[in-house]
Design an enzyme around this catalytic site. Structure first.
Site, PDB file in Angstrom:
ATOM      1  N   TYR A 148       0.826  -1.214   0.000  1.00  0.00           N
ATOM      2  CA  TYR A 148       0.000   0.000   0.000  1.00  0.00           C
ATOM      3  C   TYR A 148       0.860   1.264   0.000  1.00  0.00           C
ATOM      4  CZ  TYR A 148      -4.279  -2.572  -0.003  1.00  0.00           C
ATOM      5  OH  TYR A 148      -5.306  -3.384  -0.408  1.00  0.00           O
ATOM      6  N   ARG A 181       1.870   1.827  -3.510  1.00  0.00           N
ATOM      7  CA  ARG A 181       0.779   2.388  -4.310  1.00  0.00           C
ATOM      8  C   ARG A 181       0.496   3.835  -3.932  1.00  0.00           C
ATOM      9  NH1 ARG A 181      -3.790  -1.814  -3.745  1.00  0.00           N
ATOM     10  NH2 ARG A 181      -4.971  -0.348  -4.996  1.00  0.00           N
ATOM     11  N   GLN A 227     -15.516   2.423  -7.097  1.00  0.00           N
ATOM     12  CA  GLN A 227     -14.842   1.304  -6.444  1.00  0.00           C
ATOM     13  C   GLN A 227     -13.388   1.679  -6.162  1.00  0.00           C
ATOM     14  OE1 GLN A 227     -15.935  -2.646  -8.566  1.00  0.00           O
ATOM     15  NE2 GLN A 227     -16.466  -1.055 -10.031  1.00  0.00           N
ATOM     16  N   ASN A 228     -12.967   2.820  -6.702  1.00  0.00           N
ATOM     17  CA  ASN A 228     -11.556   3.194  -6.604  1.00  0.00           C
ATOM     18  C   ASN A 228     -11.217   3.772  -5.235  1.00  0.00           C
ATOM     19  OD1 ASN A 228     -11.597   2.452  -9.242  1.00  0.00           O
ATOM     20  ND2 ASN A 228     -11.528   4.524 -10.067  1.00  0.00           N
ATOM     21  N   HIS A 265     -15.153   1.067  -1.666  1.00  0.00           N
ATOM     22  CA  HIS A 265     -14.033   0.213  -1.227  1.00  0.00           C
ATOM     23  C   HIS A 265     -13.024   0.977  -0.374  1.00  0.00           C
ATOM     24  CE1 HIS A 265     -14.866  -2.775  -4.774  1.00  0.00           C
ATOM     25  NE2 HIS A 265     -15.690  -2.952  -3.755  1.00  0.00           N
ATOM     26  N   CYS A 307      -7.540   2.056  12.860  1.00  0.00           N
ATOM     27  CA  CYS A 307      -6.974   1.209  13.906  1.00  0.00           C
ATOM     28  C   CYS A 307      -7.680  -0.149  13.924  1.00  0.00           C
ATOM     29  CB  CYS A 307      -7.109   1.898  15.261  1.00  0.00           C
ATOM     30  SG  CYS A 307      -6.547   0.843  16.613  1.00  0.00           S
ATOM     31  N   SER A 318     -14.332  -4.022 -14.639  1.00  0.00           N
ATOM     32  CA  SER A 318     -14.486  -5.348 -15.227  1.00  0.00           C
ATOM     33  C   SER A 318     -15.805  -5.980 -14.785  1.00  0.00           C
ATOM     34  CB  SER A 318     -13.310  -6.251 -14.835  1.00  0.00           C
ATOM     35  OG  SER A 318     -13.203  -6.303 -13.429  1.00  0.00           O
ATOM     36  N   ASN A 363     -16.146   1.212 -21.851  1.00  0.00           N
ATOM     37  CA  ASN A 363     -15.022   0.306 -21.585  1.00  0.00           C
ATOM     38  C   ASN A 363     -14.440  -0.118 -22.935  1.00  0.00           C
ATOM     39  OD1 ASN A 363     -13.352  -1.950 -20.712  1.00  0.00           O
ATOM     40  ND2 ASN A 363     -14.595  -2.013 -18.857  1.00  0.00           N
ATOM     41  N   GLU A 390     -12.960  -2.740 -23.514  1.00  0.00           N
ATOM     42  CA  GLU A 390     -13.124  -4.201 -23.633  1.00  0.00           C
ATOM     43  C   GLU A 390     -14.549  -4.583 -23.230  1.00  0.00           C
ATOM     44  OE1 GLU A 390     -10.444  -6.182 -24.311  1.00  0.00           O
ATOM     45  OE2 GLU A 390      -8.899  -4.610 -24.135  1.00  0.00           O
TER      46      GLU A 390
HETATM   47  C1  BJW Z   1     -10.621   1.167 -19.148  1.00  0.00           C
HETATM   48  C2  BJW Z   1      -9.476   1.771 -19.474  1.00  0.00           C
HETATM   49  C3  BJW Z   1      -9.663   3.119 -19.908  1.00  0.00           C
HETATM   50  C4  BJW Z   1      -8.844  -0.193 -18.886  1.00  0.00           C
HETATM   51  N1  BJW Z   1     -10.915   3.630 -19.918  1.00  0.00           N
HETATM   52  N2  BJW Z   1     -11.845   1.574 -19.117  1.00  0.00           N
HETATM   53  C5  BJW Z   1     -17.472 -16.212  -5.237  1.00  0.00           C
HETATM   54  C6  BJW Z   1     -18.488 -15.835  -6.097  1.00  0.00           C
HETATM   55  C7  BJW Z   1     -19.064 -14.575  -6.021  1.00  0.00           C
HETATM   56  C8  BJW Z   1     -18.621 -13.636  -5.106  1.00  0.00           C
HETATM   57  C9  BJW Z   1     -17.608 -14.006  -4.264  1.00  0.00           C
HETATM   58  C10 BJW Z   1     -17.060 -15.284  -4.328  1.00  0.00           C
HETATM   59  N3  BJW Z   1     -16.084 -15.361  -3.383  1.00  0.00           N
HETATM   60  C11 BJW Z   1     -16.008 -14.162  -2.744  1.00  0.00           C
HETATM   61  C12 BJW Z   1     -16.937 -13.345  -3.272  1.00  0.00           C
HETATM   62  C13 BJW Z   1     -17.190 -11.961  -2.870  1.00  0.00           C
HETATM   63  C14 BJW Z   1     -16.097 -11.045  -3.386  1.00  0.00           C
HETATM   64  C15 BJW Z   1     -16.113 -11.047  -4.910  1.00  0.00           C
HETATM   65  O1  BJW Z   1     -16.898 -10.397  -5.552  1.00  0.00           O
HETATM   66  N4  BJW Z   1     -15.207 -11.804  -5.526  1.00  0.00           N
HETATM   67  C16 BJW Z   1     -15.212 -11.957  -6.996  1.00  0.00           C
HETATM   68  C17 BJW Z   1     -13.864 -11.514  -7.544  1.00  0.00           C
HETATM   69  C18 BJW Z   1     -15.529 -13.378  -7.308  1.00  0.00           C
HETATM   70  N5  BJW Z   1     -16.441  -9.737  -2.882  1.00  0.00           N
HETATM   71  C19 BJW Z   1     -16.099  -9.377  -1.665  1.00  0.00           C
HETATM   72  O2  BJW Z   1     -15.426 -10.073  -0.942  1.00  0.00           O
HETATM   73  C20 BJW Z   1     -16.637  -8.036  -1.201  1.00  0.00           C
HETATM   74  N6  BJW Z   1     -17.238  -8.224   0.073  1.00  0.00           N
HETATM   75  C21 BJW Z   1     -18.342  -8.961   0.231  1.00  0.00           C
HETATM   76  O3  BJW Z   1     -18.922  -9.446  -0.703  1.00  0.00           O
HETATM   77  O4  BJW Z   1     -18.749  -9.104   1.542  1.00  0.00           O
HETATM   78  C22 BJW Z   1     -19.731 -10.107   1.814  1.00  0.00           C
HETATM   79  C23 BJW Z   1     -19.035 -11.453   1.774  1.00  0.00           C
HETATM   80  C24 BJW Z   1     -18.167 -11.774   2.784  1.00  0.00           C
HETATM   81  C25 BJW Z   1     -17.504 -13.014   2.751  1.00  0.00           C
HETATM   82  C26 BJW Z   1     -17.686 -13.904   1.685  1.00  0.00           C
HETATM   83  C27 BJW Z   1     -18.565 -13.550   0.652  1.00  0.00           C
HETATM   84  C28 BJW Z   1     -19.230 -12.319   0.708  1.00  0.00           C
HETATM   85  C29 BJW Z   1     -15.500  -7.037  -1.032  1.00  0.00           C
HETATM   86  C30 BJW Z   1     -14.835  -6.730  -2.315  1.00  0.00           C
HETATM   87  C31 BJW Z   1     -13.650  -5.781  -2.070  1.00  0.00           C
HETATM   88  C32 BJW Z   1     -12.837  -5.550  -3.308  1.00  0.00           C
HETATM   89  N7  BJW Z   1     -11.615  -4.922  -2.964  1.00  0.00           N
HETATM   90  C33 BJW Z   1     -10.697  -4.538  -3.999  1.00  0.00           C
HETATM   91  C34 BJW Z   1      -9.379  -4.082  -3.329  1.00  0.00           C
HETATM   92  C35 BJW Z   1      -9.560  -2.714  -2.665  1.00  0.00           C
HETATM   93  C36 BJW Z   1      -8.327  -2.246  -2.008  1.00  0.00           C
HETATM   94  C37 BJW Z   1      -7.184  -2.086  -2.985  1.00  0.00           C
HETATM   95  O5  BJW Z   1      -7.276  -1.402  -4.013  1.00  0.00           O
HETATM   96  O6  BJW Z   1      -6.150  -2.659  -2.705  1.00  0.00           O
HETATM   97  O7  BJW Z   1     -11.258  -3.500  -4.784  1.00  0.00           O
HETATM   98  S1  BJW Z   1     -10.379  -5.813  -5.188  1.00  0.00           S
HETATM   99  C38 BJW Z   1     -10.266  -4.757  -6.577  1.00  0.00           C
HETATM  100  O8  BJW Z   1     -11.335  -5.058  -7.510  1.00  0.00           O
HETATM  101  C39 BJW Z   1     -10.560  -3.337  -6.043  1.00  0.00           C
HETATM  102  C40 BJW Z   1     -11.466  -2.795  -7.105  1.00  0.00           C
HETATM  103  O9  BJW Z   1     -12.232  -1.717  -6.600  1.00  0.00           O
HETATM  104  C41 BJW Z   1     -12.280  -3.988  -7.511  1.00  0.00           C
HETATM  105  C42 BJW Z   1     -12.931  -3.852  -8.861  1.00  0.00           C
HETATM  106  O10 BJW Z   1     -11.981  -3.769  -9.869  1.00  0.00           O
HETATM  107  P1  BJW Z   1     -12.257  -2.842 -11.142  1.00  0.00           P
HETATM  108  O11 BJW Z   1     -12.334  -1.442 -10.734  1.00  0.00           O
HETATM  109  O12 BJW Z   1     -13.381  -3.392 -11.922  1.00  0.00           O
HETATM  110  O13 BJW Z   1     -10.855  -2.987 -11.927  1.00  0.00           O
HETATM  111  P2  BJW Z   1     -10.398  -4.116 -12.993  1.00  0.00           P
HETATM  112  O14 BJW Z   1      -8.923  -4.030 -13.097  1.00  0.00           O
HETATM  113  O15 BJW Z   1     -10.972  -5.421 -12.693  1.00  0.00           O
HETATM  114  O16 BJW Z   1     -11.064  -3.627 -14.357  1.00  0.00           O
HETATM  115  C43 BJW Z   1     -10.623  -2.454 -15.018  1.00  0.00           C
HETATM  116  C44 BJW Z   1     -11.500  -2.265 -16.239  1.00  0.00           C
HETATM  117  O17 BJW Z   1     -11.143  -1.035 -16.843  1.00  0.00           O
HETATM  118  C45 BJW Z   1     -11.333  -3.351 -17.320  1.00  0.00           C
HETATM  119  O18 BJW Z   1     -12.598  -3.797 -17.731  1.00  0.00           O
HETATM  120  C46 BJW Z   1     -10.631  -2.611 -18.465  1.00  0.00           C
HETATM  121  O19 BJW Z   1     -11.038  -3.068 -19.748  1.00  0.00           O
HETATM  122  C47 BJW Z   1     -11.094  -1.204 -18.235  1.00  0.00           C
HETATM  123  N8  BJW Z   1     -10.195  -0.164 -18.722  1.00  0.00           N
HETATM  124  N9  BJW Z   1      -8.400   0.982 -19.341  1.00  0.00           N
HETATM  125  C48 BJW Z   1     -11.967   2.855 -19.530  1.00  0.00           C
HETATM  126  N10 BJW Z   1      -8.630   3.883 -20.298  1.00  0.00           N
HETATM  127 ZN    ZN Z   2      -6.566   2.419  18.322  1.00  0.00          ZN
END
Ligand code: BJW
Ligand code: ZN
Length: 241
Positions: free
Chosen positions: A67, A70, A101-102, A119, A127, A189, A213, A215
């Protein structure tokens, strides 16, 4: 493409309630790496090694290093014209919700006031024991930052896999998805839940769905308009009224 841009622009102009959902793709042209895909962060690091509560328990200094790296990368980037167009658009509307989500804070830096950062935010830390949150912690936090109030370990105030989103923020995001007349989904995505569900919530409530997007995503087939361009190419064109 031009016709689709015109159509999207018209839809937005005539929508009483507009909701926008953004993902890493909106910041890509500012130089922030996305998560998935060939240049994505997870291509070099395994999410499970770094963005889970288990990873933090196992090796907090490794997670903090990730982190801190980043944070240093983000300190040298600036918002792009897509972030800026959304910030300007907000000023023209009574009902406008920006869900991101960012964790990069670029929407706020572009001037957006009302942002649901579902997020969390990389410039905040929390803490692990007493919950004290420190906002806008810019300096080098080192590899094991401690809480001033109770001495326990601090963690990035972001939402990791398997963690719940803030309940209030989540409710607001669901309501804004359910109540909008059009939803524009930019640069995600659309695979991470619950965010990936918001566009379906909007669609079930008869909202018009626009995706920007370069893609295709799992959402593309359900979008009313898919603009296959980048955020900086498309967002200013359709939001500038
Ligand atoms: C352009 C471009 C340009 C490129 N112009 N576009 C099994 C099945 C279903 C669900 C689950 C499962 N097991 C677990 C889960 C739940 C899980 C989940 O969804 N997992 C899936 C991956 C399967 N979710 C969670 O755990 C969430 N909590 C939850 O559900 O709680 C209840 C629960 C608890 C326990 C168990 C189950 C449920 C929490 C999710 C937290 C996500 N956190 C992150 C990290 C944040 C901190 C950090 O940054 O370090 O968040 S993960 C990461 O992915 C980050 C992002 O916000 C998030 C989404 O990503 P995003 O923004 O879509 O980015 P990319 O890279 O994927 O896509 C970029 C896109 O841009 C692409 O499409 C490109 O084409 C495009 N692009 N250039 C426009 N110029
Ligand atoms: Zn404390």
């Amino acid at each position: 493409m031009n016709m689709l841009i015109e159509k999207a622009k018209e839809i937005i102009a005539s929508s009483e309630k507009v909701t926008v959902l953004t993902g890493a793709g909106i910041s890509a042209e500012s130089g922030v790496p996305t998560f998935r895909g060939k240049d994505g962060l997870w291509h070099n690091y395994r999410a499970t090694d770094l963005a889970t509560p288990e990873a933090f328990e196992r090796d907090p200094s490794l997670v903090w290093e990730f982190y801190n790296w980043r944070r240093s990368l983000l300190s040298s980037v600036t918002p792009n014209n897509a972030h800026e167009a959304l910030a300007r658009f907000e000023k023209t509307r009574v009902v406008f919700t920006l869900i991101t989500q960012n964790i990069d804070g670029l929407h706020g830096r572009a001037g957006s006031k009302n942002v649901l950062e579902i997020h969390g935010n990389i410039w905040k830390m929390r803490c692990t024991s007493c919950g004290t949150v420190i906002i806008d912690y810019r300096g080098d936090v080192g590899s094991l930052p401690r809480c001033d109030a109770c001495g326990a370990l601090m963690r990035p105030d972001v939402v990791w896999f398997g963690e719940s989103l803030n309940a209030e923020v989540l409710t607001e995001a669901f309501n804004a998805s359910r109540e909008c007349s059009s939803m524009i989904v930019v640069g995600t995505s659309a695979v991470v839940q619950p965010a990936a569900f918001f566009p379906y919530e909007a669609k079930h409530s008869q909202a018009f769905l626009i995706e920007i997007n370069p893609e295709a995503t799992p959402l593309s087939g359900d979008a009313d308009i898919s603009l296959r361009g980048t955020a900086t190419e498309c967002v200013p064109l359709i939001f500038e009224q």
